[in-house]
Design a protein around this motif. Structure first.
Motif, PDB file in Angstrom:
ATOM      1  N   GLY A 250       0.793  -1.219   0.000  1.00 37.70           N
ATOM      2  CA  GLY A 250       0.000   0.000   0.000  1.00 37.70           C
ATOM      3  C   GLY A 250       0.823   1.265   0.000  1.00 37.70           C
ATOM      4  N   TYR A 251       2.172   1.115  -0.013  1.00 36.93           N
ATOM      5  CA  TYR A 251       3.034   2.287   0.118  1.00 36.93           C
ATOM      6  C   TYR A 251       4.049   2.363  -1.018  1.00 36.93           C
ATOM      7  CZ  TYR A 251       1.040   3.132   4.680  1.00 36.93           C
ATOM      8  OH  TYR A 251       0.165   3.411   5.683  1.00 36.93           O
ATOM      9  N   PHE A 252       4.433   3.612  -1.301  1.00 37.35           N
ATOM     10  CA  PHE A 252       5.439   3.926  -2.306  1.00 37.35           C
ATOM     11  C   PHE A 252       6.818   3.715  -1.701  1.00 37.35           C
ATOM     12  CE2 PHE A 252       7.496   7.392  -5.014  1.00 37.35           C
ATOM     13  CZ  PHE A 252       7.444   6.659  -6.184  1.00 37.35           C
ATOM     14  N   GLY A 253       7.770   3.280  -2.516  1.00 34.59           N
ATOM     15  CA  GLY A 253       9.112   2.982  -2.040  1.00 34.59           C
ATOM     16  C   GLY A 253       9.915   4.234  -1.706  1.00 34.59           C
ATOM     17  N   ASP A 254      11.023   4.028  -1.033  1.00 38.25           N
ATOM     18  CA  ASP A 254      11.902   5.115  -0.597  1.00 38.25           C
ATOM     19  C   ASP A 254      12.883   5.447  -1.723  1.00 38.25           C
ATOM     20  OD1 ASP A 254      13.029   7.007   1.023  1.00 38.25           O
ATOM     21  OD2 ASP A 254      14.109   5.609   2.310  1.00 38.25           O
ATOM     22  N   TRP A 255      12.336   5.994  -2.817  1.00 35.63           N
ATOM     23  CA  TRP A 255      13.112   6.195  -4.037  1.00 35.63           C
ATOM     24  C   TRP A 255      13.914   7.492  -3.999  1.00 35.63           C
ATOM     25  CZ3 TRP A 255      13.209   1.849  -6.522  1.00 35.63           C
ATOM     26  CH2 TRP A 255      12.102   1.000  -6.473  1.00 35.63           C
ATOM     27  N   THR A 256      15.054   7.487  -4.668  1.00 38.19           N
ATOM     28  CA  THR A 256      15.843   8.705  -4.827  1.00 38.19           C
ATOM     29  C   THR A 256      15.095   9.716  -5.678  1.00 38.19           C
ATOM     30  OG1 THR A 256      17.942   7.513  -4.596  1.00 38.19           O
ATOM     31  CG2 THR A 256      18.007   9.639  -5.705  1.00 38.19           C
ATOM     32  N   ASP A 257      14.563   9.286  -6.809  1.00 36.59           N
ATOM     33  CA  ASP A 257      13.807  10.143  -7.724  1.00 36.59           C
ATOM     34  C   ASP A 257      12.363   9.659  -7.717  1.00 36.59           C
ATOM     35  OD1 ASP A 257      12.641  11.537  -9.796  1.00 36.59           O
ATOM     36  OD2 ASP A 257      14.271  11.182 -11.232  1.00 36.59           O
ATOM     37  N   HIS A 260      10.769   8.911 -11.069  1.00 35.92           N
ATOM     38  CA  HIS A 260      11.352   7.846 -11.893  1.00 35.92           C
ATOM     39  C   HIS A 260      11.920   6.762 -10.979  1.00 35.92           C
ATOM     40  CE1 HIS A 260      11.468  11.504 -14.412  1.00 35.92           C
ATOM     41  NE2 HIS A 260      11.095  10.674 -15.362  1.00 35.92           N
ATOM     42  N   PRO A 261      11.058   5.935 -10.421  1.00 35.53           N
ATOM     43  CA  PRO A 261      11.508   4.877  -9.499  1.00 35.53           C
ATOM     44  C   PRO A 261      12.413   3.862 -10.195  1.00 35.53           C
ATOM     45  CG  PRO A 261       9.129   5.241  -9.353  1.00 35.53           C
ATOM     46  CD  PRO A 261       9.597   5.961 -10.568  1.00 35.53           C
ATOM     47  N   GLY A 262      13.171   3.140  -9.375  1.00 33.91           N
ATOM     48  CA  GLY A 262      14.034   2.073  -9.879  1.00 33.91           C
ATOM     49  C   GLY A 262      13.305   0.747  -9.902  1.00 33.91           C
ATOM     50  N   SER A 263      14.007  -0.317  -9.513  1.00 35.95           N
ATOM     51  CA  SER A 263      13.446  -1.670  -9.578  1.00 35.95           C
ATOM     52  C   SER A 263      12.784  -2.024  -8.251  1.00 35.95           C
ATOM     53  CB  SER A 263      14.552  -2.692  -9.892  1.00 35.95           C
ATOM     54  OG  SER A 263      15.182  -2.385 -11.120  1.00 35.95           O
ATOM     55  N   ALA A 264      11.474  -2.279  -8.312  1.00 31.53           N
ATOM     56  CA  ALA A 264      10.717  -2.587  -7.091  1.00 31.53           C
ATOM     57  C   ALA A 264      11.257  -3.850  -6.430  1.00 31.53           C
ATOM     58  CB  ALA A 264       9.240  -2.760  -7.425  1.00 31.53           C
ATOM     59  N   SER A 563      -5.996  -0.698  -7.323  1.00 33.85           N
ATOM     60  CA  SER A 563      -5.404  -1.622  -6.350  1.00 33.85           C
ATOM     61  C   SER A 563      -3.886  -1.558  -6.419  1.00 33.85           C
ATOM     62  CB  SER A 563      -5.885  -3.054  -6.584  1.00 33.85           C
ATOM     63  OG  SER A 563      -5.591  -3.471  -7.904  1.00 33.85           O
ATOM     64  N   TYR A 564      -3.271  -1.966  -5.336  1.00 33.77           N
ATOM     65  CA  TYR A 564      -1.818  -1.872  -5.189  1.00 33.77           C
ATOM     66  C   TYR A 564      -1.125  -2.938  -6.032  1.00 33.77           C
ATOM     67  CZ  TYR A 564       2.662  -1.419  -2.704  1.00 33.77           C
ATOM     68  OH  TYR A 564       3.985  -1.225  -2.373  1.00 33.77           O
ATOM     69  N   ALA A 565      -0.101  -2.506  -6.765  1.00 41.28           N
ATOM     70  CA  ALA A 565       0.715  -3.446  -7.537  1.00 41.28           C
ATOM     71  C   ALA A 565       2.030  -3.713  -6.808  1.00 41.28           C
ATOM     72  CB  ALA A 565       0.973  -2.907  -8.938  1.00 41.28           C
ATOM     73  N   ASP A 566       2.830  -2.689  -6.637  1.00 46.72           N
ATOM     74  CA  ASP A 566       4.073  -2.808  -5.882  1.00 46.72           C
ATOM     75  C   ASP A 566       4.556  -1.413  -5.522  1.00 46.72           C
ATOM     76  OD1 ASP A 566       5.818  -1.771  -8.018  1.00 46.72           O
ATOM     77  OD2 ASP A 566       5.486  -3.679  -9.021  1.00 46.72           O
ATOM     78  N   GLU A 567       5.686  -1.342  -4.850  1.00 50.87           N
ATOM     79  CA  GLU A 567       6.200  -0.083  -4.323  1.00 50.87           C
ATOM     80  C   GLU A 567       6.688   0.875  -5.397  1.00 50.87           C
ATOM     81  OE1 GLU A 567       9.768  -0.439  -2.107  1.00 50.87           O
ATOM     82  OE2 GLU A 567      10.795  -1.617  -3.641  1.00 50.87           O
ATOM     83  N   GLY A 568       6.720   0.422  -6.642  1.00 50.24           N
ATOM     84  CA  GLY A 568       7.262   1.238  -7.721  1.00 50.24           C
ATOM     85  C   GLY A 568       6.302   2.259  -8.290  1.00 50.24           C
ATOM     86  N   TRP A 569       5.047   2.296  -7.801  1.00 49.57           N
ATOM     87  CA  TRP A 569       4.043   3.198  -8.372  1.00 49.57           C
ATOM     88  C   TRP A 569       3.448   4.068  -7.281  1.00 49.57           C
ATOM     89  CZ3 TRP A 569       4.867   2.706 -13.289  1.00 49.57           C
ATOM     90  CH2 TRP A 569       5.229   1.465 -13.808  1.00 49.57           C
ATOM     91  N   TYR A 570       3.496   5.383  -7.513  1.00 48.20           N
ATOM     92  CA  TYR A 570       2.880   6.303  -6.551  1.00 48.20           C
ATOM     93  C   TYR A 570       1.389   6.464  -6.818  1.00 48.20           C
ATOM     94  CZ  TYR A 570       1.941  10.482  -3.804  1.00 48.20           C
ATOM     95  OH  TYR A 570       1.407  11.371  -2.904  1.00 48.20           O
ATOM     96  N   VAL A 571       0.984   6.349  -8.084  1.00 45.61           N
ATOM     97  CA  VAL A 571      -0.428   6.485  -8.441  1.00 45.61           C
ATOM     98  C   VAL A 571      -0.849   5.276  -9.269  1.00 45.61           C
ATOM     99  CG1 VAL A 571      -2.179   7.865  -9.637  1.00 45.61           C
ATOM    100  CG2 VAL A 571      -0.288   9.009  -8.440  1.00 45.61           C
ATOM    101  N   GLU A 572      -1.917   4.612  -8.809  1.00 46.50           N
ATOM    102  CA  GLU A 572      -2.544   3.537  -9.580  1.00 46.50           C
ATOM    103  C   GLU A 572      -3.752   4.149 -10.283  1.00 46.50           C
ATOM    104  OE1 GLU A 572      -1.646   0.522 -10.122  1.00 46.50           O
ATOM    105  OE2 GLU A 572      -0.031   0.198  -8.677  1.00 46.50           O
ATOM    106  N   LYS A 573      -3.617   4.305 -11.586  1.00 45.60           N
ATOM    107  CA  LYS A 573      -4.638   5.036 -12.344  1.00 45.60           C
ATOM    108  C   LYS A 573      -5.374   4.122 -13.311  1.00 45.60           C
ATOM    109  CE  LYS A 573      -5.438   8.972 -15.410  1.00 45.60           C
ATOM    110  NZ  LYS A 573      -6.371   9.713 -14.556  1.00 45.60           N
ATOM    111  N   THR A 574      -6.717   4.187 -13.263  1.00 43.98           N
ATOM    112  CA  THR A 574      -7.568   3.501 -14.226  1.00 43.98           C
ATOM    113  C   THR A 574      -8.192   4.555 -15.123  1.00 43.98           C
ATOM    114  OG1 THR A 574      -8.064   1.757 -12.629  1.00 43.98           O
ATOM    115  CG2 THR A 574      -9.515   1.945 -14.530  1.00 43.98           C
TER     116      THR A 574
END
Length: 662
Positions: A250-257, A260-264, A563-574
């Motif tokens: 349910g949460y976004f990863g601790d990304w540098t950018d 433009h996230p890296g590999s979840a 719905s949540y996919a993984d930490e690599g996405w800040y917005v899940e858009k339909t």
């Protein structure tokens, strides 16, 4: 390496019948060494040796002897007896002296067989301190003669503990879901930061109170304190890197950018937290927070300092001299279509690791059912335009906060440090007013937000992940109140099948698998038309009119679940298939027109004209065939303001009929 100074104790200083000396006579200073640059680095080395030679001399004097011999009759006999007596005396004296020397040597050997030495550590190696316990940095030892012995000298290594408390950036609550952290240890043998395994015996584990701690899994860590402690060694140089490799669900990863996230599920592209054990933080307990962010792990090998991930990927880690700005700002409505907040910023707090929830977003497009496209009013459709249609978003289930603690989301309770709500929605109330600071409670069937079609589409943004349904509102809709909130009741007013008049009774909306199959605004008609059939009977037709001028309402409920996919996405858009808006790299786009394309039918009117013989003057006179008529759209006339328009005028004919678009 430590330097050791060894000196001989002054006792014993003398021996019976002589003296002793030691070589070298001065203090010896040695430096330990011997580490091998391989995986046994820590198992060898750290050794130094010193040796001495002990020299001693003894001498003994014995008393002379006297006596007489004879009488003898001849000089020769007397001389012979005297010589014999002398030789016996000399032999006795020599034997006595040798015995005395032997005894003195034996005594010296006994005294010197257990010399005491003292050694002191004069240079303590970096990362360590003098140890004052048994086998410590200052010892007096007994060294047997003619022996080669090893003596252990211990140092107290620097150490510290690392803990993490993980909270939701909105609520401040500790997140119930598990995050995954990894700790990387510097290795002088490979010249890289290495993951858990082999020499690196450290890992990050969740504790009973929900926090996280670095745990030492080495065999020597035999008690709880040692298991929670990181130690300086000459192989790791006290250097560690901690990184969140997987955010809680349910949460976004601790990304540098963040755009433009890296590999979840990996450290690649993540912010990291470099910790070095020093004299200043020795024996301390560190609670790391986002404000301690001082390193970045690249998405691949860019040169420089290397880090090997637990998956075996070699990448670059950049370590900064000081902490970097840990605040993060997001664009929460890249489409620019939604109401209310279009950004979110989170700031660091001491000793706390925050995570930002993943948002949901829904875009709906509206097309003409006949044209199968967006129309703005043209000759084929008269004055009808799709813009202006109103859609409502409802919670299809109780939607709970991802922190696992807060429960059902109540926007009024999710506030900033000053008590101001972080998020708002916009709704259209039953009076037709647009309320832009609405604070919904996400209980099942509660109204969450409203929006209207502009340029053919609309967006609901900043949503909490969960199941929703979108419904077009007709001009006759009145949404009931439940516990002070606008909500679908789950029932509808029944009507007379012929007259469409309300009966005063209610029935449950049809549903299947938890979803309404009846349109939730069922029987809330915009208008009921009454007309007379050719046989003279009255007929009734009920219509749901859209807020889009000239269109009927779309009588469907569109169920959509960001719905949540993984930490690599800040917005899940339909969104709909033809959505061409530019979205950030942290948007996870799901295009599905079956869920997000609403089709409306333009309202049409039937016109019947009866042509009769004028001489009769009667409406039931003889009918004429072959007459032609031209229809004009009033709004297209040059003098439309002078045109007399009579609404709902009804004409009847049996022979000529046509279909008009409003």
């Amino acid at each position: 390496m430590p330097r050791l100074k060894s000196s001989l104790s002054p006792n014993p200083a003398t021996i019976d019948g002589g003296s002793w000396s030691i070589s070298p006579a001065g203090v010896q200073t040695v430096t330990t060494s011997g580490h091998t640059n391989d995986d046994n680095y820590q198992n060898n080395g750290g050794a130094a040796s010193a040796s001495w030679s002990v020299h001693y001399t003894v001498s003994k004097t014995v008393d002379g002897r006297s006596g007489s011999v004879g009488p003898y009759t001849t000089k020769e006999a007397a001389d012979a007896a005297a010589n014999s007596e002398r030789d016996s005396a000399v032999a006795a004296i020599q034997a006595e002296a040798q015995s005395a020397v032997n005894n003195a040597i034996a005594s010296a050997q006994a005294q010197l067989a257990s010399l005491q030495f003292r050694y002191d550590e004069v240079t303590v190696p970096y990362g360590f301190e003098s140890y004052w316990g048994s086998n410590g940095s200052h010892q007096t030892i007994t060294v047997p003669a003619n022996s080669n012995n090893a003596y252990e000298m211990r140092n107290a290594e620097w150490s510290l503990q690392i803990n993490v408390k993980k909270t939701d950036s909105e609520t401040g609550n500790q997140i119930a879901g598990d995050a995954r952290y990894e700790i990387y240890q510097w290795d002088v043998v490979t010249g890289k930061y290495q993951p858990t395994g082999g020499y690196n015996t450290y890992s990050v584990q969740r504790q009973g109170d929900g926090t996280y701690a670095v745990i030492n899994n080495a065999a020597y860590a035999t008690n709880d304190m040692m298991r929670h402690t990181l130690y300086y060694t000459q192989r790791n140089e006290g250097r560690f890197i901690l990184v969140e490799t997987k955010a809680p669900a349910g949460y976004f990863g601790d990304w540098t950018d963040v755009d433009h996230p890296g590999s979840a599920g990996t450290p690649l592209g993540k912010r990291a937290y470099y910790v070095e054990i020093t004299a200043d933080n020795n024996n301390s307990v560190l609670w790391l927070g986002n404000g301690d962010y001082n390193a970045d792990i690249a998405t691949g090998d860019k040169g420089g300092t290397k880090l090997v991930t637990s998956g075996g990927v070699e990448t670059t880690v950049t370590i900064y001299d000081s902490s970097k700005d840990a605040s993060r700002s997001y664009t929460t409505d890249a489409s620019g279509k939604a109401a209310n907040e279009d950004g979110y910023t989170t700031t660091a707090a001491d000793g706390i690791m925050k995570n930002d929830r993943t948002l949901g977003e829904i875009s709906i497009s509206k097309v003409d059912l006949d044209a199968q496209r967006y129309v703005t009013g043209d000759a084929a459709h008269g004055n009808a335009v799709l813009d202006g249609a109103v859609y409502d978003l409802y919670a299809a289930e109780d939607i709970t906060h991802p922190d696992g603690v807060t429960g059902v989301v109540d926007y009024s309770k999710i506030v900033d440090a000053n008590g101001n709500p972080l998020w708002h929605t916009t709704i259209r109330d039953n009076s037709g007013q647009w309320i832009s600071d609405y604070l919904p409670v996400l209980k099942k069937d509660n109204l969450v937000a409203s929006a209207k079609i502009e340029d053919g589409w609309l967006t609901f943004s900043n949503l909490y992940l969960g199941k929703y349904y979108v419904v077009e509102r007709s001009t006759g809709t009145v949404i009931p109140l439940r516990e002070g909130a606008l909500a679908v009741s789950g029932t509808y007013l029944t009507v007379d099948s012929r007259t469409k008049a309300a009966t005063g009774q209610v029935a449950a909306l049809a549903a299947s698998n938890g979803q309404y199959t009846d349109w939730v605004y069922k029987n809330q008609f915009s208008t009921i038309s009454k007309s007379k059939a050719l046989d003279g009977t009255w007929t009734y037709d009920a219509y749901y009119l859209s807020y889009a001028p000239g269109y009927l309402c779309d009588e469907h409920n569109y169920y959509i679940t960001p719905s949540y996919a993984d930490e690599g996405w800040y917005v899940e858009k339909t969104t709909f298939a033809s959505d061409t808006a530019a979205y950030n790299g942290n948007y996870h786009i799901h295009k599905d027109s079956g869920l997000t394309e609403s089709q409306d039918q333009v309202a049409k009117g039937n016109v019947e004209i009866s042509k009769v013989i004028s001489s009769s003057g009667q409406s039931n006179g003889l009918e004429l065939e072959g007459a032609g008529f031209t229809f004009y759209l009033v709004s297209d006339l040059s003098k439309v303001e002078q045109f007399d328009q009579t609404p709902h005028r009804k004409l009847h004919t049996a022979k000529h009929s046509g279909c008009l678009y409003q």
